[in-house]
Design an enzyme around this catalytic site. Structure first.
Site, PDB file in Angstrom:
ATOM      1  N   ARG A  66       0.831  -1.208   0.000  1.00 43.97           N
ATOM      2  CA  ARG A  66       0.000   0.000   0.000  1.00 43.97           C
ATOM      3  C   ARG A  66       0.862   1.253   0.000  1.00 43.97           C
ATOM      4  O   ARG A  66       0.762   2.085  -0.872  1.00 43.97           O
ATOM      5  CB  ARG A  66      -0.923  -0.025   1.226  1.00 43.97           C
ATOM      6  N   TYR A  67       1.725   1.399   0.994  1.00 43.79           N
ATOM      7  CA  TYR A  67       2.601   2.572   1.061  1.00 43.79           C
ATOM      8  C   TYR A  67       3.800   2.317   0.142  1.00 43.79           C
ATOM      9  O   TYR A  67       4.243   1.169   0.007  1.00 43.79           O
ATOM     10  CB  TYR A  67       3.107   2.784   2.494  1.00 43.79           C
ATOM     11  N   ARG A 114       6.783   0.458   2.066  1.00 41.63           N
ATOM     12  CA  ARG A 114       6.519  -0.623   3.000  1.00 41.63           C
ATOM     13  C   ARG A 114       5.639  -1.703   2.392  1.00 41.63           C
ATOM     14  O   ARG A 114       4.767  -1.373   1.585  1.00 41.63           O
ATOM     15  CB  ARG A 114       5.745  -0.094   4.227  1.00 41.63           C
ATOM     16  N   CYS A 136      -3.103 -18.364  15.559  1.00 38.74           N
ATOM     17  CA  CYS A 136      -2.610 -17.645  16.737  1.00 38.74           C
ATOM     18  C   CYS A 136      -2.840 -18.534  17.945  1.00 38.74           C
ATOM     19  O   CYS A 136      -3.915 -19.129  18.056  1.00 38.74           O
ATOM     20  CB  CYS A 136      -3.407 -16.371  16.972  1.00 38.74           C
ATOM     21  N   CYS A 171      -7.660 -13.121  20.005  1.00 37.14           N
ATOM     22  CA  CYS A 171      -8.087 -11.918  20.720  1.00 37.14           C
ATOM     23  C   CYS A 171      -9.445 -11.516  20.155  1.00 37.14           C
ATOM     24  O   CYS A 171      -9.578 -11.363  18.940  1.00 37.14           O
ATOM     25  CB  CYS A 171      -7.084 -10.788  20.509  1.00 37.14           C
ATOM     26  N   CYS A 178      -9.760  -8.808  17.362  1.00 41.64           N
ATOM     27  CA  CYS A 178      -8.805  -8.922  16.249  1.00 41.64           C
ATOM     28  C   CYS A 178      -9.320  -8.241  14.965  1.00 41.64           C
ATOM     29  O   CYS A 178     -10.434  -8.505  14.521  1.00 41.64           O
ATOM     30  CB  CYS A 178      -8.540 -10.397  15.967  1.00 41.64           C
ATOM     31  N   ARG A 221      -8.238  -8.836  12.053  1.00 41.88           N
ATOM     32  CA  ARG A 221      -8.268  -9.824  10.947  1.00 41.88           C
ATOM     33  C   ARG A 221      -9.156 -11.010  11.319  1.00 41.88           C
ATOM     34  O   ARG A 221      -8.890 -12.161  10.968  1.00 41.88           O
ATOM     35  CB  ARG A 221      -6.855 -10.298  10.594  1.00 41.88           C
ATOM     36  N   ASP A 260     -10.578  -0.415  14.711  1.00 40.82           N
ATOM     37  CA  ASP A 260     -11.162  -0.399  13.361  1.00 40.82           C
ATOM     38  C   ASP A 260     -12.593  -0.956  13.382  1.00 40.82           C
ATOM     39  O   ASP A 260     -12.898  -1.846  14.187  1.00 40.82           O
ATOM     40  CB  ASP A 260     -10.325  -1.293  12.414  1.00 40.82           C
ATOM     41  N   ASP A 287      -6.981   4.311  11.086  1.00 38.57           N
ATOM     42  CA  ASP A 287      -6.620   3.719   9.805  1.00 38.57           C
ATOM     43  C   ASP A 287      -7.772   4.015   8.843  1.00 38.57           C
ATOM     44  O   ASP A 287      -8.926   3.679   9.145  1.00 38.57           O
ATOM     45  CB  ASP A 287      -6.416   2.205   9.982  1.00 38.57           C
ATOM     46  N   LYS A 332      -2.789   5.002   7.569  1.00 40.20           N
ATOM     47  CA  LYS A 332      -2.897   5.516   8.942  1.00 40.20           C
ATOM     48  C   LYS A 332      -2.751   7.038   8.987  1.00 40.20           C
ATOM     49  O   LYS A 332      -1.926   7.603   8.274  1.00 40.20           O
ATOM     50  CB  LYS A 332      -1.803   4.900   9.806  1.00 40.20           C
TER      51      LYS A 332
HETATM   52  S1  SF4 Z   1      -4.830  -9.596  17.358  1.00 39.67           S
HETATM   53 FE1  SF4 Z   1      -5.507 -11.162  15.904  1.00 39.67          FE
HETATM   54  S2  SF4 Z   1      -3.689 -11.678  14.710  1.00 39.67           S
HETATM   55 FE2  SF4 Z   1      -3.009 -10.606  16.553  1.00 39.67          FE
HETATM   56  S3  SF4 Z   1      -2.586 -12.230  18.038  1.00 39.67           S
HETATM   57 FE3  SF4 Z   1      -4.668 -11.571  18.406  1.00 39.67          FE
HETATM   58  S4  SF4 Z   1      -5.924 -12.944  17.175  1.00 39.67           S
HETATM   59 FE4  SF4 Z   1      -3.843 -13.123  16.427  1.00 39.67          FE
END
Ligand code: SF4
Length: 342
Positions: free
Chosen positions: A86-87, A90, A99, A103, A106, A108, A268, A305, A312
Site C-alpha cells: 500500500r505505502y 513498505r 494464533c 483476541c 482482532c 483480521r 477499526d 486507519d 494511517k
Molecule cells: S490480534 Fe488477531 S492476529 Fe493478533 S494475536 Fe490476536 S488474534 Fe492473532
C-alpha cells in the site's frame, strides 16, 4: 499448552452461566483459543478476561451492523497471495491465520473463518522476488496470525531472504507472543535467528498493564538482548483500556521494561469487534490527559486507519491555533500562551 474447548477452559477459570452460554453460542461463528498461561492471567484480570472470552455482542447483528470484514481493504491491495503493498516504502506479509490466543478484538477476524493456513515456502520466495523487484520497499512488516509461531526453518527462510535484499533496511515482526505465551519466546533457536537476521524490529502488542507480568518482562528482555528494538502497539478498547489512568499505567509500565509505546490504534470498524469501539473524540480526550501526565517518550501515536485503504493518520489533541500573526498554545497545565509567527 493451547486450550480450545469449554471443559478445559472451566478447569482453569470459573465462568458465570452467561459466559458459558456466550462461549457455546459465539464459538459456532468465531472460535476460541488460548494458551494456559494467558487463561491464568485472565483469571486474575477483568480486562484480560474481556479480551479473551467470547461475548454475545460479537454475534449481535444490531451491535455489529456498521462492522465490515475487511474495512482497511487489505485484500484489495494484495500483490501476491500473502503480500500487501500500500505505502510506497513498505509491504505487509501475512504469514498465517493461526494464533495461540485468539483476541476477541482482532482486526483480521475474517481470517479466523478460513481453513488454517501457513505461508508455503514457494510463497515466501514469491514475496521475496516481489520485494527485490520493488527497490523502493525498505520496510517489511511481517504479521499474522502469529509469525513467531511459524516453524523456525520457515521463519529463517523469510528473514534471511530479506536480510540478503540490500534495499530492505527494516523488518518488523508484529507479535503478541511475549504477551500471551512468553515462554515460547525463550527458545534459543528463535532468539538466535532474530539476532542473525540483523534487520529485525519487534512490535509487541500489550493492551493492558495486567499483561505486563514477570514472564512477559522476561520475554521482552530476551528479545532486547537478541538486538531487536522492541516497540508496542496498543488498540484502544472500550471497557478494557479506554481511560487515561489505565493507559498511563500501561505506557509507564512498558517504558520501565524498555518497550517503547509506538502506536495507540483507534479500534477499526471490524465485524465481530464493534462492541470494543470508542469514539475518536474519547481517544483524543485521553491523549490530551496523557500529555499532561507523562513524558512524550512514553506516549504512542494515536492513529486511525482510513477506511478502504487510505492508510494511517496520526492524531494529536489540538493544543494550538493561529490568530492573525500569532499562535495561541495550551500548556500541559491548561494555561494559554501566545508566540509570534516569525
Ligand atoms: S490480534 Fe488477531 S492476529 Fe493478533 S494475536 Fe490476536 S488474534 Fe492473532
Amino acid at each position: 499448552m493451547i486450550i480450545k474447548d469449554l471443559d478445559r477452559v472451566k478447569e482453569v477459570i470459573r465462568l458465570s452461566k452467561e459466559e458459558e452460554e456466550a462461549f457455546k453460542e459465539v464459538t459456532k461463528v468465531y472460535p476460541f483459543s488460548s494458551s494456559l498461561y494467558y487463561l491464568k492471567v485472565a483469571s486474575r484480570s477483568d480486562a484480560v478476561r474481556k479480551m479473551l472470552l467470547p461475548s454475545l455482542e460479537e454475534v449481535d447483528p444490531e451491535v455489529q451492523k456498521f462492522g465490515q470484514d475487511d474495512p482497511l481493504n487489505e485484500e484489495g491491495d494484495k500483490k501476491t497471495p500473502f503480500l500487501t503493498h500500500r505505502y510506497p516504502d513498505r509491504v505487509l506479509i501475512v504469514t498465517t491465520n493461526q494464533c495461540p490466543v485468539l483476541c476477541r478484538y482482532c482486526m483480521r477476524k475474517r481470517n479466523w473463518k478460513l481453513k488454517p493456513f501457513v505461508i508455503e515456502d514457494r510463497e515466501i520466495d514469491r514475496a521475496i522476488e516481489y520485494i527485490k523487484g520493488n527497490p523502493k520497499v525498505r520496510d517489511v512488516l511481517i504479521s499474522g496470525g502469529e509469525p513467531l509461531s511459524l516453524p523456525v526453518e520457515k521463519l529463517e527462510r523469510l528473514l534471511i531472504g530479506l536480510k540478503r535484499i540490500e534495499t530492505v533496511e527494516v523488518v518488523r515482526i508484529g507479535t503478541r507472543l511475549p504477551v500471551v505465551d512468553p515462554e515460547k519466546v525463550l527458545r534459543e533457536e528463535l532468539l538466535g535467528l532474530i539476532e542473525k537476521a540483523e534487520k529485525v524490529w519487534i512490535n509487541t502488542h500489550f493492551n493492558h498493564p495486567d499483561e505486563i507480568t514477570p514472564e512477559a518482562k522476561e520475554a521482552c528482555r530476551a528479545l532486547l538482548k537478541s538486538s531487536a528494538p522492541v516497540n508496542n502497539q496498543t488498540v484502544l478498547l472500550k471497557g478494557v483500556n479506554d481511560s487515561a489512568d489505565t493507559l498511563e499505567r500501561l505506557f509507564r509500565g512498558l517504558q520501565k521494561i524498555k518497550v517503547r509505546p509506538y502506536y495507540l490504534f483507534h479500534c477499526d470498524p471490524v465485524k465481530g469487534v464493534m462492541h470494543f469501539s470508542t469514539t475518536i473524540t474519547k481517544g483524543l480526550e485521553i491523549l490530551r490527559e496523557l500529555f499532561r501526565r507523562i513524558s512524550p517518550l512514553a506516549i504512542p501515536y494515536y492513529a486511525v486507519d482510513g477506511l478502504g485503504g487510505y492508510g494511517k493518520v496520526p492524531l494529536l489533541p489540538k493544543r494550538f491555533k493561529k490568530v492573525g500573526d500569532h499562535y495561541t498554545f495550551e500548556s500541559f497545565k491548561g494555561e494559554i500562551f501566545t508566540m509570534a509567527d516569525r
